[in-house]
Design a protein around this motif. Structure first.
Motif: not given
Length: 88
Positions: A1, A3, A30-31, A60-62
């Protein structure tokens, strides 16, 4: 993921769940994960964090780790990296 981490600018501000952000704590943004979700995040080391904010909203960071969590796993210098997560 993918980060990243966030720190000083947000320290003392209100997070999305209403808490005061502590950059030295072990929290994350986190979204979509529910507030209170606990994750074990591993990079060069591992740390347990709790979701208390929304984001990151860059590319695209999660996952956006607090400075303290990122520091404890060695993520400060690279700033953005792929980490492994486990739900706990």
């Amino acid at each position: 993921m993918l980060s990243s981490w966030y720190g000083g600018y947000f320290h003392g501000r209100t997070t999305a769940n209403g808490e005061t952000y502590n950059m030295y704590g072990h929290t994350a943004a986190h979204k979509t994960l529910p507030f209170g979700t606990r994750l074990r995040v591993c990079y060069q080391g591992c740390v347990d964090v709790r979701i208390n904010d929304r984001g990151p909203f860059i590319g695209s960071r999660e996952l956006d780790l607090s400075y303290g969590a990122a520091r404890d796993i060695g993520l400060i210098a690279p700033g953005v990296a792929n980490v492994n997560i486990t739900y706990i």
